[in-house]
Design a protein around this motif. Structure first.
Motif, PDB file in Angstrom:
ATOM      1  N   THR A   1       0.955  -1.093   0.095  1.00 14.59           N
ATOM      2  CA  THR A   1       0.071  -0.118   0.035  1.00 14.59           C
ATOM      3  C   THR A   1       0.765   1.185  -0.059  1.00 14.59           C
ATOM      4  OG1 THR A   1      -1.612  -1.151   1.186  1.00 14.59           O
ATOM      5  CG2 THR A   1      -1.828   1.383   1.299  1.00 14.59           C
ATOM      6  N   GLY A   2       1.947   1.208   0.840  1.00 19.43           N
ATOM      7  CA  GLY A   2       2.957   2.456   0.889  1.00 19.43           C
ATOM      8  C   GLY A   2       3.466   2.594  -0.551  1.00 19.43           C
ATOM      9  N   LEU A   3       4.006   1.446  -1.084  1.00 16.30           N
ATOM     10  CA  LEU A   3       4.489   1.432  -2.298  1.00 16.30           C
ATOM     11  C   LEU A   3       3.711   2.190  -3.394  1.00 16.30           C
ATOM     12  CD1 LEU A   3       6.469  -1.690  -2.369  1.00 16.30           C
ATOM     13  CD2 LEU A   3       7.592   0.719  -2.197  1.00 16.30           C
ATOM     14  N   LEU A   4       2.226   1.711  -3.478  1.00 15.50           N
ATOM     15  CA  LEU A   4       1.600   2.160  -4.288  1.00 15.50           C
ATOM     16  C   LEU A   4       1.013   3.792  -3.892  1.00 15.50           C
ATOM     17  CD1 LEU A   4      -0.494   1.589  -6.708  1.00 15.50           C
ATOM     18  CD2 LEU A   4      -2.201   0.856  -5.375  1.00 15.50           C
ATOM     19  N   MET A   5       0.879   4.109  -2.929  1.00 16.14           N
ATOM     20  CA  MET A   5       0.737   5.677  -2.487  1.00 16.14           C
ATOM     21  C   MET A   5       1.691   6.493  -2.748  1.00 16.14           C
ATOM     22  SD  MET A   5      -2.371   5.626  -1.377  1.00 16.14           S
ATOM     23  CE  MET A   5      -2.214   7.533  -0.650  1.00 16.14           C
ATOM     24  N   LEU A   6       3.209   5.870  -2.938  1.00 16.46           N
ATOM     25  CA  LEU A   6       4.108   7.037  -3.291  1.00 16.46           C
ATOM     26  C   LEU A   6       3.940   7.567  -4.767  1.00 16.46           C
ATOM     27  CD1 LEU A   6       7.367   4.809  -2.290  1.00 16.46           C
ATOM     28  CD2 LEU A   6       6.510   7.189  -1.603  1.00 16.46           C
ATOM     29  N   SER A   7       3.160   6.746  -5.607  1.00 17.49           N
ATOM     30  CA  SER A   7       3.003   7.682  -6.847  1.00 17.49           C
ATOM     31  C   SER A   7       2.132   8.910  -6.334  1.00 17.49           C
ATOM     32  CB  SER A   7       2.122   6.818  -7.664  1.00 17.49           C
ATOM     33  OG  SER A   7       0.541   6.620  -7.079  1.00 17.49           O
ATOM     34  N   LEU A   8       1.488   9.175  -5.482  1.00 15.94           N
ATOM     35  CA  LEU A   8       0.942  10.527  -5.379  1.00 15.94           C
ATOM     36  C   LEU A   8       1.897  11.379  -4.931  1.00 15.94           C
ATOM     37  CD1 LEU A   8      -1.934  11.765  -4.693  1.00 15.94           C
ATOM     38  CD2 LEU A   8      -1.797  11.296  -2.359  1.00 15.94           C
ATOM     39  N   GLY A   9       2.568  11.021  -3.772  1.00 11.79           N
ATOM     40  CA  GLY A   9       3.849  12.002  -3.491  1.00 11.79           C
ATOM     41  C   GLY A   9       4.934  12.242  -4.621  1.00 11.79           C
ATOM     42  N   LEU A  10       5.289  10.976  -5.151  1.00  8.82           N
ATOM     43  CA  LEU A  10       6.503  11.433  -6.449  1.00  8.82           C
ATOM     44  C   LEU A  10       5.920  12.326  -7.367  1.00  8.82           C
ATOM     45  CD1 LEU A  10       8.016   7.823  -6.469  1.00  8.82           C
ATOM     46  CD2 LEU A  10       8.925   9.826  -5.207  1.00  8.82           C
ATOM     47  N   CYS A  11       4.676  12.040  -7.893  1.00 14.77           N
ATOM     48  CA  CYS A  11       4.438  12.896  -8.873  1.00 14.77           C
ATOM     49  C   CYS A  11       4.221  14.232  -8.536  1.00 14.77           C
ATOM     50  CB  CYS A  11       2.959  12.265  -9.540  1.00 14.77           C
ATOM     51  SG  CYS A  11       2.982  10.891 -10.615  1.00 14.77           S
ATOM     52  N   THR A  12       3.945  14.619  -7.184  1.00 12.31           N
ATOM     53  CA  THR A  12       4.020  16.052  -6.711  1.00 12.31           C
ATOM     54  C   THR A  12       5.368  16.457  -6.858  1.00 12.31           C
ATOM     55  OG1 THR A  12       1.957  15.419  -5.259  1.00 12.31           O
ATOM     56  CG2 THR A  12       3.370  17.280  -4.912  1.00 12.31           C
ATOM     57  N   LEU A  13       6.316  15.772  -6.354  1.00 13.03           N
ATOM     58  CA  LEU A  13       7.593  16.044  -6.344  1.00 13.03           C
ATOM     59  C   LEU A  13       8.186  16.598  -7.691  1.00 13.03           C
ATOM     60  CD1 LEU A  13       9.242  13.783  -3.928  1.00 13.03           C
ATOM     61  CD2 LEU A  13       8.685  16.148  -3.453  1.00 13.03           C
ATOM     62  N   LEU A  14       7.916  15.472  -8.764  1.00 15.55           N
ATOM     63  CA  LEU A  14       8.199  15.762 -10.152  1.00 15.55           C
ATOM     64  C   LEU A  14       7.952  16.806 -10.637  1.00 15.55           C
ATOM     65  CD1 LEU A  14       8.445  11.967 -11.378  1.00 15.55           C
ATOM     66  CD2 LEU A  14      10.444  13.321 -10.792  1.00 15.55           C
ATOM     67  N   THR A  15       6.503  17.127 -10.551  1.00 14.45           N
ATOM     68  CA  THR A  15       5.812  18.116 -11.113  1.00 14.45           C
ATOM     69  C   THR A  15       6.308  19.674 -10.604  1.00 14.45           C
ATOM     70  OG1 THR A  15       3.779  16.824 -11.455  1.00 14.45           O
ATOM     71  CG2 THR A  15       3.478  19.252 -11.605  1.00 14.45           C
ATOM     72  N   SER A  16       6.518  19.771  -9.331  1.00 15.16           N
ATOM     73  CA  SER A  16       6.785  21.051  -8.582  1.00 15.16           C
ATOM     74  C   SER A  16       7.835  21.886  -9.316  1.00 15.16           C
ATOM     75  CB  SER A  16       6.995  20.967  -7.189  1.00 15.16           C
ATOM     76  OG  SER A  16       6.090  20.235  -6.505  1.00 15.16           O
ATOM     77  N   PRO A  17       8.966  21.504  -9.739  1.00 16.86           N
ATOM     78  CA  PRO A  17      10.051  22.321 -10.492  1.00 16.86           C
ATOM     79  C   PRO A  17       9.553  22.570 -11.692  1.00 16.86           C
ATOM     80  CG  PRO A  17      10.749  20.137 -10.266  1.00 16.86           C
ATOM     81  CD  PRO A  17       9.467  19.951  -9.413  1.00 16.86           C
ATOM     82  N   LEU A  18       8.852  21.839 -12.468  1.00 18.08           N
ATOM     83  CA  LEU A  18       8.149  22.055 -13.858  1.00 18.08           C
ATOM     84  C   LEU A  18       7.154  23.197 -13.703  1.00 18.08           C
ATOM     85  CD1 LEU A  18       7.850  18.553 -15.490  1.00 18.08           C
ATOM     86  CD2 LEU A  18       9.776  20.159 -15.769  1.00 18.08           C
ATOM     87  N   ALA A  19       6.359  23.348 -12.738  1.00 15.82           N
ATOM     88  CA  ALA A  19       5.458  24.118 -12.433  1.00 15.82           C
ATOM     89  C   ALA A  19       5.965  25.430 -12.096  1.00 15.82           C
ATOM     90  CB  ALA A  19       4.455  23.856 -11.150  1.00 15.82           C
ATOM     91  N   GLY A  20       6.953  25.708 -11.413  1.00 16.18           N
ATOM     92  CA  GLY A  20       7.796  26.829 -11.107  1.00 16.18           C
ATOM     93  C   GLY A  20       8.084  27.328 -12.221  1.00 16.18           C
ATOM     94  N   ARG A  21       8.670  26.703 -13.288  1.00 21.74           N
ATOM     95  CA  ARG A  21       9.173  27.168 -14.579  1.00 21.74           C
ATOM     96  C   ARG A  21       8.111  27.907 -15.283  1.00 21.74           C
ATOM     97  NH1 ARG A  21      12.375  22.346 -14.472  1.00 21.74           N
ATOM     98  NH2 ARG A  21      14.350  22.845 -13.830  1.00 21.74           N
TER      99      ARG A  21
END
Length: 458
Positions: free
Chosen positions: A303-323
């Motif tokens: 469950t924890g591994l599957l839920m990581l997709s929520l947090g990891l996509c947030t992390l990957l999106t944030s710098p792109l969103a900033g630009r």
């Protein structure tokens, strides 16, 4: 990014991650605390609610204190408060003491969070959205890995480790902050030398008292909505909030400058939108793990591994969103984010117990991308709308809206699922989230159009 700016970002990021880290780590410690203190879940869950309630009150209070006494001073003091409370919590002689140290810890993290954003607002003036993206990585990353970190430390060193882990982080943030955050303006020092009575007058002690009583009453009423006694407390809290607003309109140095903020309606809309965004996000953050474990019979690790997709996509999106936001402003990113949440919510409605885990992971990824856009976009919109002299209290209220959204998400899940998690309830949740996300699209498109245009022209 120059060296001083990097140190500044590192100090603020490390300090601000303490709040989401501690609010998420505790979720995996509740069962262990029940065993240690021989209490039921209803009692031990106050480790979660006490943190949220005290943070909801402390964020704007500490933002106001930072505006008056100096933000660097409040930031460094908050790191000390977190370190001391984290050191003393494992020594608690009883559960009541542990709750008390948990509340003190939340106050310390609130001191850091409220003024950390205001420091960003004042000293990171170029490519500000990129800076916010870095900050979002710290905050979102801490929230995403909190349960995993907490589980690791509890497994190897028992529950006291989730408090002690804060100390090296706080020390490192203190070291960076001491070197990188500019000294407070002289007016902060002048205010600091005033008498306690003058402090209370400047801080608006009565306003803070009314605000605190009102928030506690409202939240207790909401958290115990099935009890008529707490319903009365909730109504009393609502009445006190009315008295608070009336007082603030007349106060010479209001705790929350209601009249000033009335001149900037975009601030109120941003806070409302951010609260709704967090209702959407935390409904999944808290709801899906229970569904996956109780209805789909997944292990806690899977469950924890599957839920990581929520947090990891947030992390990957944030710098792109900033630009993107630095070039185009926050509005396009926020509209796309809301549209993605509509898509994700509608997708939830189609789920059943035979749906593949890949499909669930993709839904979580959609919400993670939207969350990355929101974290940067909402903060950028706030910075463009809030007057510089009230940046601290505006940031504090913004963070309070996050906790309100979290609490409303918990209430929504309790209303839908009750004591049993089931796939039909998940579909009902999807319908409600789709309505909320659709409302966000309309609000951002219609209510904020002129405000964002004005902000972009400044």
């Amino acid at each position: 990014m120059e060296i001083r700016r990097r140190w500044l970002m590192a100090s603020i990021g490390l300090g601000m991650l303490l709040n989401p880290l501690n609010s998420s780590m505790i979720s995996v410690a509740i069962a262990r605390l029940q065993e240690v203190y021989r209490l039921d879940f209803a009692v031990t869950s106050w480790m979660i609610f006490a943190f949220y309630i005290s943070s909801s009150i402390a964020q704007p209070v500490m933002g106001k204190a930072g505006d008056l006494f100096g933000r660097r001073r409040i930031f460094l003091s908050g790191l000390i408060v977190v370190s001391v409370s984290s050191l003393l919590a494992p020594l608690s002689p009883g559960f009541g003491w542990l709750i008390a140290f948990r509340v003190i810890q939340s106050i310390g993290t609130s001191m850091i969070g409220a003024v950390g954003m205001a420091i960003m607002r004042n000293y990171v003036t170029e490519n500000q959205a990129k800076g916010l993206a870095v900050l979002s990585i710290f905050i979102s990353g801490a929230a995403a890995i909190g349960p995993s970190v907490g589980g690791f430390f509890i497994h190897w060193w028992d529950w006291p480790a989730i408090f002690l882990v804060n100390i090296p982080v706080a020390i490192l943030s203190f070291f960076f902050a001491w070197r990188a955050i500019p000294a407070d303006e002289r007016k902060g020092v002048a205010v600091y030398k005033k008498s306690p009575k003058m402090w209370l007058a400047d801080l608006d002690g009565l306003g803070i008292l009314l605000f605190s009583l009102g928030v506690v009453g409202l939240l207790l009423g909401l958290l115990s909505i099935h009890s008529w006694r707490y319903d009365l407390i909730g109504l009393l809290g609502l009445l006190i909030m009315g008295l608070f607003i009336k007082h603030e309109l007349k106060a010479g140095s209001p705790f929350i400058p209601v009249r000033t903020f009335a001149q900037y309606p975009a601030i109120s809309w941003i806070n409302l939108e951010f609260m709704l965004v967090n209702v959407l996000y935390y409904s999944l953050f808290f709801g899906f793990p229970s569904y996956l474990q109780m209805e789909r019979q997944l292990s806690a690790m899977n469950t924890g591994l599957l839920m990581l997709s929520l947090g990891l996509c947030t992390l990957l999106t944030s710098p792109l969103a900033g630009r993107w936001i630095d070039k185009s402003g926050p509005r396009p990113a926020l509209i796309l984010s809301a549209a993605l949440m509509v898509l994700g919510a509608v997708w939830i409605v189609t789920l059943n117990n035979n749906s593949s885990l890949i499909r669930i992971g993709l839904i979580l990824a959609v919400f993670g991308i939207s969350n990355g856009l929101n974290n940067v976009g909402m903060q950028a919109a706030l910075f463009r709308s809030a007057p510089k002299e009230h940046a601290g209290v505006a940031s504090g209220l913004f963070l309070t809206s996050r906790y309100m959204g979290t609490i409303f998400a918990s209430l929504l899940l309790d209303f839908i699922f009750g004591h049993t998690i089931h796939s039909s309830g998940l579909r009902v949740l999807g319908v409600i989230l789709a309505v909320i996300a659709s409302s966000l699209v309309i609000m951002i498109w219609q209510k904020n159009t002129e405000k964002f245009r004005e902000s972009s022209s400044i």
